[in-house]
Structure formats: structure tokens, C-alpha cells
Design an enzyme around this catalytic site. Sequence first.
Site, short mmCIF file in Angstrom:
data_model
loop_
_atom_site.label_atom_id
_atom_site.label_comp_id
_atom_site.label_asym_id
_atom_site.label_seq_id
_atom_site.Cartn_x
_atom_site.Cartn_y
_atom_site.Cartn_z
N LYS A 22 0.83 -1.21 0.00
CA LYS A 22 0.00 0.00 0.00
C LYS A 22 0.86 1.26 0.00
O LYS A 22 0.64 2.17 -0.79
CB LYS A 22 -0.89 0.00 1.24
CG LYS A 22 -1.60 1.30 1.51
CD LYS A 22 -2.46 1.25 2.74
CE LYS A 22 -1.79 1.68 4.02
NZ LYS A 22 -1.49 3.12 4.14
N ASN A 23 1.85 1.30 0.88
CA ASN A 23 2.62 2.54 1.02
C ASN A 23 3.59 2.77 -0.14
O ASN A 23 4.17 3.85 -0.26
CB ASN A 23 3.38 2.55 2.35
CG ASN A 23 2.43 2.73 3.53
OD1 ASN A 23 1.24 3.00 3.33
ND2 ASN A 23 2.94 2.57 4.73
N CYS A 116 -5.05 12.75 13.18
CA CYS A 116 -5.59 11.43 12.90
C CYS A 116 -5.67 10.70 14.23
O CYS A 116 -5.36 11.25 15.27
CB CYS A 116 -4.73 10.68 11.91
SG CYS A 116 -3.21 10.07 12.61
N ARG A 121 0.25 14.49 13.55
CA ARG A 121 0.83 14.20 12.23
C ARG A 121 0.96 15.44 11.35
O ARG A 121 0.25 15.60 10.35
CB ARG A 121 0.02 13.11 11.51
CG ARG A 121 0.04 11.80 12.25
CD ARG A 121 -0.59 10.69 11.45
NE ARG A 121 0.28 10.15 10.42
CZ ARG A 121 -0.09 9.20 9.57
NH1 ARG A 121 -1.29 8.71 9.61
NH2 ARG A 121 0.76 8.76 8.67
N ASP A 303 4.77 0.64 11.88
CA ASP A 303 3.54 0.01 11.37
C ASP A 303 3.38 -1.43 11.85
O ASP A 303 2.34 -2.05 11.60
CB ASP A 303 3.53 0.03 9.84
CG ASP A 303 3.16 1.41 9.30
OD1 ASP A 303 2.75 2.28 10.09
OD2 ASP A 303 3.30 1.62 8.07
N ARG A 395 -8.71 -0.51 4.76
CA ARG A 395 -7.86 0.51 4.13
C ARG A 395 -6.51 -0.08 3.74
O ARG A 395 -5.90 0.39 2.77
CB ARG A 395 -7.61 1.67 5.11
CG ARG A 395 -8.83 2.53 5.35
CD ARG A 395 -8.46 3.76 6.13
NE ARG A 395 -7.31 4.43 5.51
CZ ARG A 395 -6.56 5.34 6.10
NH1 ARG A 395 -6.84 5.74 7.33
NH2 ARG A 395 -5.54 5.88 5.47
C1 UD1 Z 1 4.30 6.91 6.36
C2 UD1 Z 1 3.41 5.70 6.22
C3 UD1 Z 1 2.93 5.23 7.58
C4 UD1 Z 1 4.13 4.99 8.49
C5 UD1 Z 1 5.04 6.20 8.54
C6 UD1 Z 1 6.33 5.95 9.30
C7 UD1 Z 1 2.42 6.00 4.04
C8 UD1 Z 1 1.21 6.31 3.24
N1 UD1 Z 1 2.28 6.05 5.36
O1 UD1 Z 1 3.52 7.94 6.95
O2 UD1 Z 1 2.20 4.01 7.40
O3 UD1 Z 1 3.67 4.70 9.79
O4 UD1 Z 1 5.41 6.58 7.20
O5 UD1 Z 1 7.02 4.88 8.75
O6 UD1 Z 1 3.46 5.69 3.51
N2 UD1 Z 1 6.64 14.56 10.74
C9 UD1 Z 1 6.67 15.90 11.07
N3 UD1 Z 1 6.45 16.80 10.06
C10 UD1 Z 1 6.19 16.41 8.78
C11 UD1 Z 1 6.17 15.04 8.46
C12 UD1 Z 1 6.39 14.13 9.47
O7 UD1 Z 1 6.90 16.28 12.22
O8 UD1 Z 1 6.00 17.28 7.92
C13 UD1 Z 1 6.88 13.56 11.80
C14 UD1 Z 1 5.63 12.73 12.09
O9 UD1 Z 1 4.77 13.38 12.99
C15 UD1 Z 1 6.23 11.46 12.65
C16 UD1 Z 1 7.52 11.32 11.84
O10 UD1 Z 1 7.82 12.61 11.33
O11 UD1 Z 1 6.53 11.61 14.01
C17 UD1 Z 1 7.45 10.31 10.71
O12 UD1 Z 1 6.38 10.63 9.86
P1 UD1 Z 1 6.41 10.26 8.29
O13 UD1 Z 1 7.59 9.41 8.02
O14 UD1 Z 1 6.26 11.53 7.53
O15 UD1 Z 1 5.10 9.40 8.13
P2 UD1 Z 1 4.06 9.44 6.92
O16 UD1 Z 1 4.77 9.69 5.65
O17 UD1 Z 1 2.90 10.29 7.28
#
Ligand code: UD1
Length: 418
Positions: A22-23, A116, A121, A303, A395
Site C-alpha cells: 500500500k505505502n 488522525c 501528524r 507500522d 484501508r
Molecule cells: C508513512 C506511512 C505510515 C508509516 C510512517 C512511518 C504512508 C502512506 N504512510 O507515513 O504508514 O507509519 O510513514 O514509517 O506511507 N513529521 C513531522 N512533520 C512532517 C512530516 C512528518 O513532524 O512534515 C513527523 C511525524 O509526525 C512522525 C515522523 O515525522 O513523528 C514520521 O512521519 P512520516 O515518516 O512523515 O510518516 P508518513 O509519511 O505520514
Amino acid sequence: MDNIFIEGQNPLSGSVKISGAKNAVLPIMTAALMAEGKSVITRVPNLRDTRTMIRLMEIVGATCTFEDDKLIIDGSTVNNPEAPYDLVKTMRASFYVLGPLLARFGMVKVSLPGGCAWGPRPVDFHLKGLEKLGAKITLESGYILAEADRLKGTELSFEFPSVGATGNIAMAAATADGTTVIDNAACEPEIVQLCEYLNLMGASIHGIGTPKLIIDGVDKLHSANIEVIPDRIEAGTFLTAGALLGEITLEDVNPKHLDTVLLKLKEAGCGITTTKSSITISPADSIQAVDMTTAVYPGFPTDLQAQWVALMTLANGSSVITDTVYHDRFSHVPELNRFGANIKLENNTAFVRGIDELIGAPVMSTDIRASASLIVAGLAAKGQTVVSRVYHIDRGYEKIEEKFRSLGANIWRKNPVT
Ligand code: UD1
């Protein structure tokens, strides 16, 4: 609304095929929006999230055909660079259209995702990255408006190697003017595949799979075809069930993507054998308690944290499980305690004291991976478990109850999804 019913403690055996990730597929789909022409993506899992992303593709004007596991996206007709609140609020990954549509159209409007089930997030890294590439970002009635005639290559470093921000910025920078260097980039296999896909589309990205991505901007991308990598999180979920309930083999999987998870399972006493594309797990006589701390790839994935907590509820001894990636991601803990588990939560750490037996219970899904942990617990518990709000599981897991049934589990859904 659908419920999943489980009569627990049926032994598992046999083999199961793992679906495409999915990701990985979600950002690949948005990358396909950057080019005119038809991109063919195979091994696409039929999930609620993939279908939501197809709806978003169609809203922005792409023409999509999805049959079996083959998705064709024609980017020639894309004409509406806007991702509405209704879709973004149900699937944060919709935010992946930000970079590609800005790069192609010079402007994009995407709803801010909001919070969420497991915390705030934020998306600040995505926005700061685009600003560094020269975009003007404004917030208008809950929507991010990003504008730039042509993005300009730059050097940036993420405070944390965010998966989503790395993907978004890599896509935006692919057609920027000049070279972009991303330090502290995510190295997750799904980001590796996204960068490889962009290169197939004509991009010039180097350092793929390392924390330093170097992206030489090109004028234009063209459509390209790709097969999605196996879903390591689906695989890890089946492994935790196998660890408790019987020897099973996962097929069409990449064991290398699960190195850390396999090591932890061995530490817990499970037998693991792998080939290039399969993993066989045999359960331990008695699961040993193993501490675990999540980390970015190649660390233990956040995850799979919920599923690991479920496994540890039945371990011999006490374990300490910490999530360093998402500190609030523990909505499964009170639900697992409804099975009789002994878990205490302090900040971002779960303290699990293993018990001899879980007892089936009515429980509620709260997010994709929490739901998966409840299914693992229900399969191992004595008596009946009813998992409600299973749209969360739909999902991210393709035909989960069919797959577990084929392994011998007694699991069914009251109102099958059509
Ligand atoms: C993706 C995955 C999700 C997984 C996560 C971490 C998808 C669709 N989803 O989510 O399943 O759990 O990676 O492996 O691929 N952060 C910030 N600011 C930002 C972006 C992130 O502070 O702009 C922080 C987040 O709050 C979190 C950390 O960085 O603590 C990691 O988040 P991120 O790697 O961005 O996760 P996603 O891409 O949302």
C-alpha cells in the site's frame, strides 16, 4: 456496518501470498500524474486506500482503469490540481499529490490533512521543503495553496527522515531547474521504489536508499510501468500470527525488507527460514518476551508496533515496547487489555507483562495497524472475538479474513464488502 468475527485458537498452517505494498503504490500513483500518457502499475492491492487514491486521480482529471491487480493511469487528461477535504481527511496519503501537481501545473491546492487517530501528524517538512524549492505557500480556508512557475533545485535537510516529505519533495524536485540535495532522507523500501519509478519516468535521482538523495532536475517526465514491491507490513502481520498459531509460509515477499523483524522473531524463539521470495515461520514452544523500539528503516517499523504488542501479550515474561516514530500510536492498548492482556502505557512506551491466555472479546478498530493487532490477538484468544469498525482494516489489508481462513483460521465477516 461490517464486523469481523473470529473463533480463536485454530492452528494455522500452509502458505499465503503477500499483496503489493500500500505505502509503495500510493505515491507511485501520484508520480504517474506528472506525465502525459499511460502508466501501467501491476501488483496493485485492491484496498480502500487504493480505491480512494483512484477517486482522487479521477478528480484531478486522470483516466484510470483498475482490473485485477493492474492499474492504468493516463495522465494526459489531468487538468484540475486540487485535492478536496473529503478525500484528504479520509486518507492522509492524498497529500502526495502536492509535489507532483505543483511541479506539473505551477500551482496546487490541497486540503490540510488535520490530525488522525494517533496524533497530530504535521506536514511542516513537506511545506518547508517546497518553500526551499521556491514555492509560495499560503493557507486558504483549510487548504494549502502552493505556487511556483518552475521550482528551483536547492539543498535541504529534514529534521526527521519523514517518508511522506521525502516522497513529496523528491517528486517536486524531479523536474526542478537544477540539482536538489535532500539530507536525512527516508530510506524505506517504499521510498526507494518511488525514486526508482521516477527514474523510469526519466528523472535523474542518485543515492537512492541512502539518507542523501541527489536529484538532477530534468525538463519533463514520461509515463512508465512498474510492479509494486511486496507489502512488508502485511507480511509482518502474518508473521506475528504464525509466531502464535502454527508454521506458515509467506510467498512473494522480500525477506530483506524484514531483516529487523525476523531477528526479533528469532529472539522470541521462532524458527525462521527464508528463500529469495518466501519466509517460513515456525512458532516457539513458548514465546520469549523481547523488548522492541521502533525506528526508521532499517529499524523495526512503527507500522508493526501494534502487532508486536499483541504478540508480547502472550510471551513468557515482560517486555518494554517504545514507539519513537509516532509517540501517540497506542490506541490498540486499551482494546488488547479487553482480551485480558496486561499492558500499561506510559508516554510512548508500553509495558507488557505476558499472560498464559487471551480471552475473546468485542473490540473496536481505531486505525489500520491497531486493527491488525486485534485480529492477531483474536486469532490467538480463546472463544469468540468481534472486531467492529473494520473499514480501518480494509484501508490497508487485502482480503485479510480470506487469507487467514486459507491458513485454517475460523474468521468471517458479517456483511462482506462489495
Ligand atoms: C508513512 C506511512 C505510515 C508509516 C510512517 C512511518 C504512508 C502512506 N504512510 O507515513 O504508514 O507509519 O510513514 O514509517 O506511507 N513529521 C513531522 N512533520 C512532517 C512530516 C512528518 O513532524 O512534515 C513527523 C511525524 O509526525 C512522525 C515522523 O515525522 O513523528 C514520521 O512521519 P512520516 O515518516 O512523515 O510518516 P508518513 O509519511 O505520514
